[in-house]
Design an enzyme around this catalytic site. Structure first.
Site, short mmCIF file in Angstrom:
data_model
loop_
_atom_site.label_atom_id
_atom_site.label_comp_id
_atom_site.label_asym_id
_atom_site.label_seq_id
_atom_site.Cartn_x
_atom_site.Cartn_y
_atom_site.Cartn_z
N ASP A 41 49.10 42.73 45.04
CA ASP A 41 49.59 43.77 44.14
C ASP A 41 48.89 45.10 44.43
O ASP A 41 47.77 45.12 44.94
CB ASP A 41 49.33 43.37 42.68
CG ASP A 41 50.17 42.17 42.25
OD1 ASP A 41 51.23 41.96 42.87
OD2 ASP A 41 49.75 41.46 41.32
N TYR A 69 39.20 34.65 45.83
CA TYR A 69 39.26 35.86 45.02
C TYR A 69 38.03 35.94 44.12
O TYR A 69 37.46 34.92 43.71
CB TYR A 69 40.49 35.86 44.12
CG TYR A 69 41.82 35.84 44.85
CD1 TYR A 69 42.46 37.03 45.18
CD2 TYR A 69 42.43 34.65 45.20
CE1 TYR A 69 43.68 37.04 45.84
CE2 TYR A 69 43.65 34.63 45.86
CZ TYR A 69 44.27 35.83 46.18
OH TYR A 69 45.48 35.82 46.83
N ASP A 83 47.95 41.88 33.49
CA ASP A 83 46.81 42.67 33.95
C ASP A 83 46.80 43.99 33.20
O ASP A 83 47.65 44.23 32.33
CB ASP A 83 46.84 42.87 35.47
CG ASP A 83 48.07 43.63 35.94
OD1 ASP A 83 48.73 44.31 35.13
OD2 ASP A 83 48.39 43.55 37.15
N ARG A 178 46.32 36.36 38.09
CA ARG A 178 46.64 36.94 36.77
C ARG A 178 46.99 35.82 35.79
O ARG A 178 46.53 35.80 34.64
CB ARG A 178 47.83 37.89 36.89
CG ARG A 178 47.53 39.23 37.49
CD ARG A 178 48.80 40.06 37.55
NE ARG A 178 49.73 39.59 38.57
CZ ARG A 178 51.04 39.71 38.50
NH1 ARG A 178 51.60 40.27 37.44
NH2 ARG A 178 51.82 39.29 39.49
#
Length: 312
Positions: A41, A69, A83, A178
């Site tokens: 993203d 991550y 988010d 997310r």
């Protein structure tokens, strides 16, 4: 026009889509044949491996490799995008959650879990992206998908009215961090939203191996971009490696089937344990150590056939 060949690990900055990064690098290196190995993203930063030249043929193999991550979530708040780029849909003034409770929830999420993809995602339904439908104010039913969380651990816990949790996640392709943040909050019985995300590893490539746009431009100007490129066979570190016997080496280049008895594993402890899946894929090397390409074992004939040959 230049024709580089290899994997270039880009440190993606915030504000760029994955396609923006590809377009930028195309201009910097003056070549068109470039593909990325997994969408990030715009707000997300970190590792984005790009395949240049003939190495675009290995994109599908790099996409299948685990990704790591580092994320931060905030408890007590929810948005429509999951988010902080979205509109707040729920908020609790004070959240009473301890670090130990969070640790317990994270421990329960390791393994294969079911995720419902967010509406603000690039998944296509009837030819239209979900985020396009979401921007039109539409919400449709999405099928849950199984993903795998290999490792999940807390890095930091900041107490307060809206506690923030930083964690590291090693996960399979298709995992939405997310959504993982939202699911963590749901397991704690409070709303939750992701506030920051960095991809720290992808396709076995870590953040410290990445280069910025500025470094790419400088390397191109100095004629040393090859120093930043990872060879395609090295990038596919998850695939087992075999060497073909000299007697049948030419047959592999001609696309002929050869017996599995004509290859040997690089690691003797491998033996043929790698060949237990229905249609195993592996890297094949010439007797002199040169990478030939990707091959597949066909059963029950016990013959190997070429999938992608890199030597002429």
């Amino acid at each position: 026009m230049n024709e580089f060949d290899g994997v270039l690990a880009v440190h993606k900055p915030a504000g760029f889509t994955s396609h923006d990064v590809v377009a930028k690098v195309r201009r910097l290196v003056s070549m068109k044949r470039i593909g990325h190995t997994g969408t990030l993203d715009p707000a997300v930063t970190g590792v984005l491996p790009l395949c240049l030249g003939r190495s675009t043929r290995i994109v599908e193999y790099l996409q299948e490799m685990p990704k790591e991550y580092v994320a931060t979530l905030r408890l007590g708040l929810a948005t429509d995008t999951e988010d902080m780029t979205g509109t707040i849909t729920e908020q609790i003034d004070t959240v009473d959650v301890s670090e130990e409770q969070v640790r317990h929830v994270l421990g329960q999420m390791i393994g294969t879990i079911s995720q419902v993809p967010p509406m603000y995602s690039a998944i296509k339904v009837d030819g239209k992206r979900l985020y396009e439908l979401a921007r039109e104010g539409k919400t449709i039913e999405r099928k849950a998908r199984e993903v795998t969380i290999y490792e999940l651990e807390i890095i930091d816990f900041k107490a307060g009215d809206h506690p923030e949790v930083s964690f590291r996640a090693l996960c399979s392709k298709g995992t939405y961090i997310r959504t993982l943040c939202v699911d963590i909050g749901r397991a704690l019985h409070v709303p939750s939203v992701m506030v920051e995300l960095v991809r720290t590893q992808s396709a076995g490539i870590s953040l410290d191996q990445c280069v910025t746009f500025e470094q790419i431009a400088e390397a191109v100007e100095q004629g040393v971009l090859e120093q930043h490129l990872i060879k395609p066979d090295q990038a596919m570190s998850n695939l087992p490696s075999y060497t073909v016997d000299a007697s049948v080496y030419k047959h592999t280049l001609q696309g002929k089937r050869i017996s599995i008895d004509a290859i040997q594993p690089h690691d003797e402890s491998q033996l043929l344990a790698d060949m237990t899946t229905e249609s195993p894929v592996f890297k094949l090397y010439a007797p002199d150590g040169i990478f030939i390409g990707i091959f597949r074992l066909e059963q029950p004939a016990q013959e190997i056939v070429p999938v992608k040959v890199f030597l002429p």
